[in-house]
Design a protein around this motif. Structure first.
Motif, PDB file in Angstrom:
ATOM      1  N   HIS A 215       0.667  -1.179  -0.057  1.00 44.20           N
ATOM      2  CA  HIS A 215       0.047  -0.038   0.038  1.00 44.20           C
ATOM      3  C   HIS A 215       0.875   1.307   0.030  1.00 44.20           C
ATOM      4  N   ARG A 216       1.890   1.223   0.846  1.00 40.62           N
ATOM      5  CA  ARG A 216       2.912   2.418   0.921  1.00 40.62           C
ATOM      6  C   ARG A 216       3.660   2.620  -0.417  1.00 40.62           C
ATOM      7  N   GLN A 217       3.957   1.585  -1.201  1.00 37.54           N
ATOM      8  CA  GLN A 217       4.760   1.763  -2.486  1.00 37.54           C
ATOM      9  C   GLN A 217       3.885   2.528  -3.476  1.00 37.54           C
ATOM     10  N   LEU A 218       2.488   1.965  -3.321  1.00 40.87           N
ATOM     11  CA  LEU A 218       1.741   2.755  -4.127  1.00 40.87           C
ATOM     12  C   LEU A 218       1.226   4.095  -4.079  1.00 40.87           C
ATOM     13  N   VAL A 219       1.042   4.471  -2.700  1.00 39.66           N
ATOM     14  CA  VAL A 219       0.850   5.794  -2.201  1.00 39.66           C
ATOM     15  C   VAL A 219       2.094   6.773  -2.676  1.00 39.66           C
ATOM     16  N   THR A 220       3.148   6.119  -2.574  1.00 45.16           N
ATOM     17  CA  THR A 220       4.483   6.890  -2.904  1.00 45.16           C
ATOM     18  C   THR A 220       4.529   7.003  -4.324  1.00 45.16           C
ATOM     19  N   MET A 221       4.116   6.208  -5.081  1.00 44.43           N
ATOM     20  CA  MET A 221       4.035   6.135  -6.831  1.00 44.43           C
ATOM     21  C   MET A 221       2.947   7.302  -7.021  1.00 44.43           C
ATOM     22  N   LEU A 222       1.975   7.215  -6.589  1.00 42.71           N
ATOM     23  CA  LEU A 222       0.779   8.065  -6.595  1.00 42.71           C
ATOM     24  C   LEU A 222       1.371   9.516  -6.601  1.00 42.71           C
ATOM     25  N   GLY A 223       2.257   9.604  -5.492  1.00 49.56           N
ATOM     26  CA  GLY A 223       2.600  10.913  -4.916  1.00 49.56           C
ATOM     27  C   GLY A 223       3.494  11.442  -5.777  1.00 49.56           C
ATOM     28  N   GLU A 224       4.419  10.735  -6.319  1.00 44.57           N
ATOM     29  CA  GLU A 224       5.284  10.957  -7.695  1.00 44.57           C
ATOM     30  C   GLU A 224       4.614  11.725  -8.439  1.00 44.57           C
ATOM     31  N   ALA A 225       3.448  11.387  -8.938  1.00 44.99           N
ATOM     32  CA  ALA A 225       2.672  11.803 -10.101  1.00 44.99           C
ATOM     33  C   ALA A 225       1.799  12.794  -9.595  1.00 44.99           C
ATOM     34  N   HIS A 226       1.659  13.600  -8.244  1.00 44.10           N
ATOM     35  CA  HIS A 226       0.951  14.510  -7.716  1.00 44.10           C
ATOM     36  C   HIS A 226      -0.321  14.018  -7.441  1.00 44.10           C
ATOM     37  N   TYR A 227      -0.659  12.669  -7.668  1.00 44.08           N
ATOM     38  CA  TYR A 227      -2.191  12.162  -7.767  1.00 44.08           C
ATOM     39  C   TYR A 227      -2.168  12.054  -5.918  1.00 44.08           C
ATOM     40  N   VAL A 228      -2.291  13.223  -5.386  1.00 43.95           N
ATOM     41  CA  VAL A 228      -2.277  13.085  -4.046  1.00 43.95           C
ATOM     42  C   VAL A 228      -3.716  13.225  -3.184  1.00 43.95           C
ATOM     43  N   ARG A 229      -4.615  13.870  -3.936  1.00 41.23           N
ATOM     44  CA  ARG A 229      -5.849  14.082  -3.358  1.00 41.23           C
ATOM     45  C   ARG A 229      -6.753  12.706  -2.846  1.00 41.23           C
ATOM     46  N   TYR A 230      -6.684  11.596  -3.588  1.00 41.70           N
ATOM     47  CA  TYR A 230      -7.139  10.325  -3.255  1.00 41.70           C
ATOM     48  C   TYR A 230      -5.798   9.075  -2.983  1.00 41.70           C
ATOM     49  N   ASP A 231      -4.816   9.589  -2.609  1.00 42.33           N
ATOM     50  CA  ASP A 231      -3.783   8.640  -2.822  1.00 42.33           C
ATOM     51  C   ASP A 231      -3.966   7.363  -1.889  1.00 42.33           C
ATOM     52  N   GLU A 232      -4.693   7.408  -0.661  1.00 43.86           N
ATOM     53  CA  GLU A 232      -4.678   6.484   0.260  1.00 43.86           C
ATOM     54  C   GLU A 232      -5.667   5.450  -0.339  1.00 43.86           C
ATOM     55  N   THR A 233      -7.010   6.202  -0.390  1.00 40.89           N
ATOM     56  CA  THR A 233      -7.993   5.188  -1.096  1.00 40.89           C
ATOM     57  C   THR A 233      -7.676   4.849  -2.427  1.00 40.89           C
ATOM     58  N   THR A 234      -7.061   5.491  -3.275  1.00 42.06           N
ATOM     59  CA  THR A 234      -6.670   4.887  -4.540  1.00 42.06           C
ATOM     60  C   THR A 234      -5.660   3.859  -4.433  1.00 42.06           C
ATOM     61  N   SER A 235      -4.865   3.825  -3.463  1.00 45.05           N
ATOM     62  CA  SER A 235      -3.853   2.726  -3.582  1.00 45.05           C
ATOM     63  C   SER A 235      -4.338   1.479  -2.853  1.00 45.05           C
ATOM     64  N   SER A 236      -5.173   1.544  -2.026  1.00 44.89           N
ATOM     65  CA  SER A 236      -6.148   0.145  -1.530  1.00 44.89           C
ATOM     66  C   SER A 236      -6.755  -0.165  -2.646  1.00 44.89           C
ATOM     67  N   ARG A 237      -7.699   0.675  -3.314  1.00 43.41           N
ATOM     68  CA  ARG A 237      -8.306   0.180  -4.239  1.00 43.41           C
ATOM     69  C   ARG A 237      -7.706  -0.364  -5.510  1.00 43.41           C
ATOM     70  N   LEU A 238      -6.571   0.048  -5.844  1.00 42.27           N
ATOM     71  CA  LEU A 238      -5.645  -0.621  -7.126  1.00 42.27           C
ATOM     72  C   LEU A 238      -5.114  -1.900  -6.624  1.00 42.27           C
ATOM     73  N   LEU A 239      -5.048  -2.024  -5.243  1.00 40.93           N
ATOM     74  CA  LEU A 239      -4.568  -3.240  -4.745  1.00 40.93           C
ATOM     75  C   LEU A 239      -5.679  -4.303  -4.796  1.00 40.93           C
ATOM     76  N   ALA A 240      -6.884  -3.993  -4.381  1.00 38.53           N
ATOM     77  CA  ALA A 240      -7.926  -4.596  -4.209  1.00 38.53           C
ATOM     78  C   ALA A 240      -8.377  -4.903  -5.825  1.00 38.53           C
ATOM     79  N   LEU A 241      -8.276  -4.110  -6.823  1.00 38.05           N
ATOM     80  CA  LEU A 241      -8.450  -4.238  -8.148  1.00 38.05           C
ATOM     81  C   LEU A 241      -7.522  -5.496  -8.778  1.00 38.05           C
ATOM     82  N   ALA A 242      -6.130  -5.661  -8.420  1.00 37.44           N
ATOM     83  CA  ALA A 242      -5.470  -6.417  -8.882  1.00 37.44           C
ATOM     84  C   ALA A 242      -5.582  -7.760  -8.219  1.00 37.44           C
ATOM     85  N   ASN A 243      -5.730  -7.800  -6.836  1.00 31.52           N
ATOM     86  CA  ASN A 243      -6.205  -9.115  -6.234  1.00 31.52           C
ATOM     87  C   ASN A 243      -7.468  -9.680  -6.712  1.00 31.52           C
ATOM     88  N   LYS A 244      -8.317  -8.932  -7.213  1.00 28.35           N
ATOM     89  CA  LYS A 244      -9.664  -9.466  -7.834  1.00 28.35           C
ATOM     90  C   LYS A 244      -9.530  -9.967  -9.052  1.00 28.35           C
TER      91      LYS A 244
END
Length: 147
Positions: A65-94
């Motif tokens: 989760h933390r790696q994804l939050v960091t990647m989103l931060g690199e792109a300035h995708y910061v407004r929803y970085d925590e939820t987006t990170s969780s949902r990206l992991l859920a997407l990949a896992n599903k």
């Protein structure tokens, strides 16, 4: 009004409904489906896929989760970085657990386009906007050829 970002703009090849292209476009559509500037979403896609090579469901699911939050931060995708990170992991896992890591298996499990849209909407964080963006370009390779 911001420019509509296409799969072509992101150098994603959807020809022949190839698996790599379908997952990359689903990932890009997911990022662009949020209330965030298109260019920031495109940058997030490029950081995740091109810079960090997380271009398959298995590679994405291996992130923390933390790696994804960091990647989103690199792109300035910061407004929803925590939820987006969780949902990206859920997407990949599903995709990995329910569809053997393949977007094409979601299509194969669906009777038609409407059934496919329903299956996509069952992913956490995928709503009508993400489905609209994804199918704007993927529908042609997924459904028109089968009719």
């Amino acid at each position: 009004m911001s420019k509509i970002i296409s799969a072509h703009d992101l150098q994603i090849d959807l020809q022949g409904a190839n698996e790599a292209g379908l997952f990359k476009w689903l990932l890009a559509s997911f990022l662009m489906g949020k209330r965030i500037q298109g260019q920031i979403a495109a940058n997030a896609y490029q950081v995740i896929v091109e810079k960090h090579h997380r271009d398959t469901p298995h590679k994405l699911a291996s992130c923390t989760h933390r790696q994804l939050v960091t990647m989103l931060g690199e792109a300035h995708y910061v407004r929803y970085d925590e939820t987006t990170s969780s949902r990206l992991l859920a997407l990949a896992n599903k995709v990995n657990t329910e569809y053997d890591g393949k977007v094409s298996n979601i299509v194969a499990a669906s009777a038609d386009r409407r059934a496919f849209e329903k299956r996509l909407s069952e992913f956490e964080g995928i709503g009508p906007k993400t489905i609209e963006i994804f199918l704007r370009e993927a529908a042609a390779v997924l459904f028109e050829s089968s009719t």
